[in-house]
Design a protein around this motif. Structure first.
Motif, PDB file in Angstrom:
ATOM      1  N   SER A   7       0.838  -1.195   0.000  1.00  0.00           N
ATOM      2  CA  SER A   7       0.000   0.000   0.000  1.00  0.00           C
ATOM      3  C   SER A   7       0.874   1.247   0.000  1.00  0.00           C
ATOM      4  CB  SER A   7      -0.928   0.007   1.218  1.00  0.00           C
ATOM      5  OG  SER A   7      -0.167   0.009   2.410  1.00  0.00           O
ATOM      6  N   VAL A   8       0.303   2.332  -0.502  1.00  0.00           N
ATOM      7  CA  VAL A   8       0.985   3.612  -0.526  1.00  0.00           C
ATOM      8  C   VAL A   8       0.671   4.345   0.765  1.00  0.00           C
ATOM      9  CG1 VAL A   8       1.153   5.812  -1.748  1.00  0.00           C
ATOM     10  CG2 VAL A   8       0.881   3.689  -3.040  1.00  0.00           C
ATOM     11  N   ASN A   9       1.665   5.017   1.322  1.00  0.00           N
ATOM     12  CA  ASN A   9       1.448   5.784   2.537  1.00  0.00           C
ATOM     13  C   ASN A   9       0.311   6.785   2.326  1.00  0.00           C
ATOM     14  OD1 ASN A   9       1.887   7.971   4.572  1.00  0.00           O
ATOM     15  ND2 ASN A   9       3.590   6.639   5.142  1.00  0.00           N
ATOM     16  N   PRO A  10      -0.639   6.886   3.252  1.00  0.00           N
ATOM     17  CA  PRO A  10      -1.818   7.741   3.034  1.00  0.00           C
ATOM     18  C   PRO A  10      -1.538   9.232   3.015  1.00  0.00           C
ATOM     19  CG  PRO A  10      -1.832   6.828   5.257  1.00  0.00           C
ATOM     20  CD  PRO A  10      -0.736   6.122   4.521  1.00  0.00           C
ATOM     21  N   ILE A  11      -0.304   9.658   3.298  1.00  0.00           N
ATOM     22  CA  ILE A  11      -0.050  11.103   3.311  1.00  0.00           C
ATOM     23  C   ILE A  11       0.411  11.632   1.952  1.00  0.00           C
ATOM     24  CG2 ILE A  11       0.494  11.031   5.762  1.00  0.00           C
ATOM     25  CD1 ILE A  11       3.432  11.512   5.003  1.00  0.00           C
ATOM     26  N   TYR A  12       0.607  10.741   0.972  1.00  0.00           N
ATOM     27  CA  TYR A  12       1.048  11.218  -0.327  1.00  0.00           C
ATOM     28  C   TYR A  12       0.487  10.363  -1.456  1.00  0.00           C
ATOM     29  CZ  TYR A  12       4.529   7.448   0.076  1.00  0.00           C
ATOM     30  OH  TYR A  12       5.147   6.242   0.244  1.00  0.00           O
ATOM     31  N   ALA A  13       0.560  10.879  -2.673  1.00  0.00           N
ATOM     32  CA  ALA A  13       0.318  10.105  -3.891  1.00  0.00           C
ATOM     33  C   ALA A  13       1.667   9.699  -4.457  1.00  0.00           C
ATOM     34  CB  ALA A  13      -0.444  10.939  -4.913  1.00  0.00           C
ATOM     35  N   GLU A  14       1.777   8.467  -4.868  1.00  0.00           N
ATOM     36  CA  GLU A  14       2.999   7.997  -5.519  1.00  0.00           C
ATOM     37  C   GLU A  14       2.754   8.012  -7.026  1.00  0.00           C
ATOM     38  OE1 GLU A  14       5.398   3.838  -5.695  1.00  0.00           O
ATOM     39  OE2 GLU A  14       5.307   4.829  -3.737  1.00  0.00           O
ATOM     40  N   ILE A  15       3.468   8.875  -7.733  1.00  0.00           N
ATOM     41  CA  ILE A  15       3.238   9.061  -9.167  1.00  0.00           C
ATOM     42  C   ILE A  15       4.464   8.566  -9.923  1.00  0.00           C
ATOM     43  CG2 ILE A  15       2.683  10.676 -11.007  1.00  0.00           C
ATOM     44  CD1 ILE A  15       1.342  12.449  -8.989  1.00  0.00           C
ATOM     45  N   ILE A  16       4.257   7.529 -10.711  1.00  0.00           N
ATOM     46  CA  ILE A  16       5.323   6.936 -11.521  1.00  0.00           C
ATOM     47  C   ILE A  16       5.296   7.631 -12.884  1.00  0.00           C
ATOM     48  CG2 ILE A  16       6.215   4.819 -12.548  1.00  0.00           C
ATOM     49  CD1 ILE A  16       4.613   3.278 -10.373  1.00  0.00           C
ATOM     50  N   VAL A  17       6.268   8.487 -13.123  1.00  0.00           N
ATOM     51  CA  VAL A  17       6.317   9.269 -14.354  1.00  0.00           C
ATOM     52  C   VAL A  17       7.249   8.567 -15.345  1.00  0.00           C
ATOM     53  CG1 VAL A  17       6.893  11.491 -15.395  1.00  0.00           C
ATOM     54  CG2 VAL A  17       5.836  11.410 -13.115  1.00  0.00           C
ATOM     55  N   VAL A  18       6.719   8.267 -16.528  1.00  0.00           N
ATOM     56  CA  VAL A  18       7.460   7.514 -17.536  1.00  0.00           C
ATOM     57  C   VAL A  18       7.564   8.355 -18.809  1.00  0.00           C
ATOM     58  CG1 VAL A  18       7.498   5.388 -18.933  1.00  0.00           C
ATOM     59  CG2 VAL A  18       6.546   5.347 -16.602  1.00  0.00           C
ATOM     60  N   ARG A  19       8.770   8.473 -19.358  1.00  0.00           N
ATOM     61  CA  ARG A  19       8.875   9.077 -20.681  1.00  0.00           C
ATOM     62  C   ARG A  19       8.440   8.050 -21.726  1.00  0.00           C
ATOM     63  NH1 ARG A  19      14.031  10.947 -24.433  1.00  0.00           N
ATOM     64  NH2 ARG A  19      12.742  12.029 -25.969  1.00  0.00           N
ATOM     65  N   HIS A  20       7.834   8.521 -22.801  1.00  0.00           N
ATOM     66  CA  HIS A  20       7.365   7.631 -23.875  1.00  0.00           C
ATOM     67  C   HIS A  20       8.515   6.849 -24.501  1.00  0.00           C
ATOM     68  CE1 HIS A  20       9.136  10.173 -27.005  1.00  0.00           C
ATOM     69  NE2 HIS A  20       8.696  11.203 -26.305  1.00  0.00           N
ATOM     70  N   GLY A  21       8.171   5.817 -25.281  1.00  0.00           N
ATOM     71  CA  GLY A  21       9.162   5.033 -25.997  1.00  0.00           C
ATOM     72  C   GLY A  21       9.759   5.785 -27.183  1.00  0.00           C
ATOM     73  N   GLU A  22      10.764   5.195 -27.761  1.00  0.00           N
ATOM     74  CA  GLU A  22      11.518   5.813 -28.848  1.00  0.00           C
ATOM     75  C   GLU A  22      10.671   5.973 -30.116  1.00  0.00           C
ATOM     76  OE1 GLU A  22      15.007   4.273 -31.747  1.00  0.00           O
ATOM     77  OE2 GLU A  22      15.446   4.080 -29.600  1.00  0.00           O
TER      78      GLU A  22
END
Length: 295
Positions: free
Chosen positions: A73-88
């Motif tokens: 689970s993610v800690n309730p005090i924050y949002a965990e945002i996985i930022v991905v750059r697009h493919g080639e």
């Protein structure tokens, strides 16, 4: 190629400082120096970090890994945002400037997207997937979504790459001769300078993309979400989290960069530049990504 990742084998909070890389590894991974603190003793500091505007805690950027490695689970005090750059794309490979032009992934980019999708499919619970509405990002996001519970991809034009005006469609190495005014504006140190032909200043890009990520973060506090976007955007987001830290190296295609956002305006980087999933596929060291440091 090694990943920029942290692993906690007990209930600790790990702070990992990024230091300069050897030239042959720069932008792909980092030399890590690890310090551990008990979660109980450090938790109040983390909470304070999320109730004020972030300050630069050290001359190094920090990676933060919460609690133990078995937590689902993610800690309730924050949002965990996985930022991905697009493919080639073919334009990345050619050093051609894309900006808002709608270029598709090439075959390597689709393989990269499949690799990052496989990596993210092991995350315990992804609640939502957001993407730029440009094809290179949205196709990457759709491939991720297919491996992560068939989630709907929410497309948002605010996650687009920087609009680069008259430079769009030009090969970067030829841009100075073909469109000198636009190139001069692009290379300027003035962050408020627009690029001729409808292009954005760095300030406008920063305001646009940090606002949309904050909005996503506030909507998903206590959750883990994926955002697929572009190189210039990722660099601007890092500037928001580490305003006094200059980023060496490039934003690689399908690199994973994880941000922790509070419901207020606190931003912390949990991990940066993870491309371990590309070991079998390879990666492009020179794919242009929205600013003069990315070509």
């Amino acid at each position: 190629m090694s990943a920029v990742r942290t692993t906690c084998t007990c209930k600790t909070l790990a702070l990992v400082a990024l230091f300069p890389l050897d030239s042959h590894l720069r932008g792909a991974s980092a030399f890590l120096q690890l310090k551990t603190f008990s979660t109980a003793s450090y938790e109040p500091k983390l909470r304070r970090a999320f109730t004020r505007r972030p300050t630069h805690l050290d001359k190094s950027a920090f990676l933060i890994s919460m609690a133990d490695s078995n937590s689902s689970s993610v800690n309730p005090i924050y949002a965990e945002i996985i930022v991905v750059r697009h493919g080639e794309t073919e334009w990345n490979a050619d050093g051609r400037i894309q900006g808002h032009l709608d270029v598709e992934l090439n075959d390597v980019g689709r393989q990269q997207a499949a690799s990052v999708a496989g990596r993210l499919s092991h995350e315990p619970k992804i609640s939502a997937i957001y993407s730029s509405d440009l094809k290179r990002a949205s196709e990457t996001a759709e491939i991720i979504a297919a491996r992560c519970g068939e989630l709907e991809v929410i497309k948002d034009p605010e996650l687009r790459e920087r609009h680069l005006g008259d430079l769009q469609g030009l090969v970067l190495r030829e841009a100075a001769n073909v469109s000198p005014k636009a190139y001069k504006a692009f290379m300027s140190h003035r962050t408020n300078e627009d690029i001729p032909g409808g292009g954005e200043s760095l300030d406008k890009l920063y305001d646009r993309c940090t606002a949309v990520l904050q909005r996503i973060g506030r909507k998903h506090v206590g959750e883990q979400v994926v955002v697929v976007t572009h190189g210039g955007v990722v660099r601007a987001l890092r500037k928001r989290a580490c305003p006094n830290e200059k980023l060496a190296g490039k934003i690689l295609n399908t690199s994973i960069n994880i941000f922790l956002l509070s419901d207020g305006d606190g931003w912390i980087i949990k991990s940066w530049g993870d491309v371990s999933h590309l070991d079998p596929t390879g990666y492009l060291k020179s794919g242009f990504g929205g600013d003069k440091l990315s070509g």
